[in-house]
Design a protein around this motif. Structure first.
Motif, mmCIF file in Angstrom:
data_model
loop_
_atom_site.group_PDB
_atom_site.id
_atom_site.type_symbol
_atom_site.label_atom_id
_atom_site.label_comp_id
_atom_site.label_asym_id
_atom_site.label_seq_id
_atom_site.Cartn_x
_atom_site.Cartn_y
_atom_site.Cartn_z
ATOM 1 N N HIS A 138 -60.455 -1.379 -40.735
ATOM 2 C CA HIS A 138 -59.019 -1.657 -40.608
ATOM 3 C C HIS A 138 -58.244 -1.321 -41.905
ATOM 4 O O HIS A 138 -57.116 -0.824 -41.857
ATOM 5 N N HIS A 142 -54.874 1.047 -42.917
ATOM 6 C CA HIS A 142 -53.640 0.775 -43.670
ATOM 7 C C HIS A 142 -53.388 1.854 -44.724
ATOM 8 O O HIS A 142 -52.250 2.191 -45.009
ATOM 9 N N SER A 171 -51.283 -7.285 -47.153
ATOM 10 C CA SER A 171 -51.078 -7.724 -45.774
ATOM 11 C C SER A 171 -51.191 -9.250 -45.705
ATOM 12 O O SER A 171 -51.136 -9.938 -46.718
ATOM 13 N N ASP A 341 -49.969 -4.097 -38.418
ATOM 14 C CA ASP A 341 -51.140 -3.690 -37.653
ATOM 15 C C ASP A 341 -50.760 -2.890 -36.401
ATOM 16 O O ASP A 341 -49.898 -3.307 -35.633
HETATM 17 ZN ZN ZN Z 1 -53.747 -5.277 -41.173
#
Ligand code: ZN
Ligand code: KG4
Length: 374
Positions: A138, A142, A171, A341
């Protein structure tokens, strides 16, 4: 390459379809309404909501891709899509998952029950359509969200990351400085020792009764406030490392709010001043660390921003000043949807990995990795 991507790492169910760096569909279904009464994400409620939403999010993404492709057919500028349009024509102008070249899914980090839904769905789709599967971190998403582009209305150049690069990821769960000597190489040189920056925004907003997620609401109120009304401590001002810490700042705000409440002095103007002062200090912490990182690594050629807190315009402006002072270009994802996200950012990493043929070897054995790190 045509990529289908899924992200269910936290409280957003998202499915995207990409052609190279171009986003054809990026559907995000937010669970904010479900978690808001708890003031944070409840993992099992997140799982249930992902399970309930994923099929409809997927079919919306397919529908959107279908109409995007028809739109591109009517466009004058089609050059990046020539091969894709041939595929579409061959399929008699009906988009289906059969046209996809690979499926990408977030493997971690994130909430285990939430990640599980995405991984399970991706495995099932890969088996059903006989497609290769790519597992994506993940946080890489980003970083590479910076490369994503909407279907161009006019000719558009995809920005190049010149290496070595430095990524600042901010985040709700992470605050990290990642040094990238080359493409696809990561060295985490700073991380938060306690709360993440977004988490601090959310917690302070909660103390002030502003609602969830607090970051954007707090930023709104900060516009009207005096950033120097309160002298909150800038975290770790004396430390020489590149780590972050937000819990001291959060506690300082908590004491201030408590005292003001006791004294019945927490009026609207004071609240705005607290927001503006907290935001100034929270951002100064990021600025000082970025500055220190660039002072130490003078050979860095690009600064990359990523994560939900990058939606904060004040933070972007202040961070950009640091990059400018060092004469280094700074990239931040093109729009709001791409900073928080979303599955398109997973798709772009999936695209690069698929080009390198980094596919999951045993699809049925792919499992989520809630603690995956760069
Ligand atoms: Zn995130
Ligand atoms: O990247 P993201 O969508 O999810 C995670 O992977 O955590 O980031 C969400 C975080 C939340 O904490 C939210 O409050 C924060 O980003 N955020 C903001 C702003 N917009 C979102 N923080 C400060 N100012 C904003 N405008």
């Amino acid at each position: 390459m045509l990529i289908l991507a899924i992200d269910t790492s936290c409280d957003e169910t998202s499915v995207a379809i990409l052609w190279k760096e171009y986003v054809l569909a990026n559907v995000v279904s937010s669970q904010i309404d479900i978690h808001k009464e708890w003031g944070g994400v409840v993992p099992n409620l997140a799982r249930r909501a992902h399970e309930e939403n994923i099929d409809s999010v997927l079919s919306q993404a397919i529908k959107r891709t279908q109409s995007r492709l028809r739109g591109i057919l009517r466009q004058e500028y089609q050059k990046p899509f020539t091969v894709l349009l041939k595929k579409f024509e061959k399929a008699e102008y009906k988009f289906s998952l059969g046209l996809v070249d690979a499926i990408a899914v977030t493997q971690g980090p994130g909430l285990a029950p939430a990640l599980e839904v995405g991984v399970r769905t991706a495995r099932a789709l890969a088996s059903k359509w006989n497609k290769p599967l790519v597992a994506v971190n993940h946080m890489e998403g980003h970083i590479y969200a910076n490369m994503l582009r909407k279907v161009p209305k006019q000719k558009e150049v995809i920005p190049k990351i010149v290496f070595p690069a430095l990524a600042l990821l901010v985040s709700g769960k992470h605050t990290e400085l990642v040094y990238m000597p080359k493409n696809n190489q990561y060295e985490k040189i700073g991380k938060t020792l306690d709360d993440a920056a977004g988490e601090a925004f959310d917690k302070v907003a909660r103390m002030l009764g502003l609602g969830y997620p607090g970051g954007p609401i707090l930023e709104e109120l900060a516009h009207e406030g005096d950033p120097f009304a309160f002298d909150f401590p800038v975290p770790m001002k004396q430390s020489t490392d590149l780590n972050f810490s937000y819990s001291g700042l959060k506690t300082a705000v908590l004491y201030t709010v408590r005292t003001l409440k006791e004294q019945k002095k927490l009026d609207k103007k004071t609240l705005q001043n607290i927001c503006a002062s907290f935001q100034r200090v929270a951002v100064e912490h990021l600025v000082l660390k970025l500055k220190r990182a660039l002072d130490n690594r003078t050979h860095v050629k690009t600064v990359l921003l990523g994560g939900g807190v990058v939606n904060n315009a004040y933070a972007r402006t202040e961070l950009r000043k640091v990059a400018r002072a060092h004469n280094i270009p700074m990239l931040s994802p093109q729009d709001k949807l791409l900073r928080t996200d979303n599955a398109a950012m997973i798709g772009i990493v999936g695209y690069y990995k698929a080009q390198r043929k980094e596919f999951v070897k045993d699809i049925d054995a792919l499992d989520r990795e809630p603690r995956l790190s760069l």
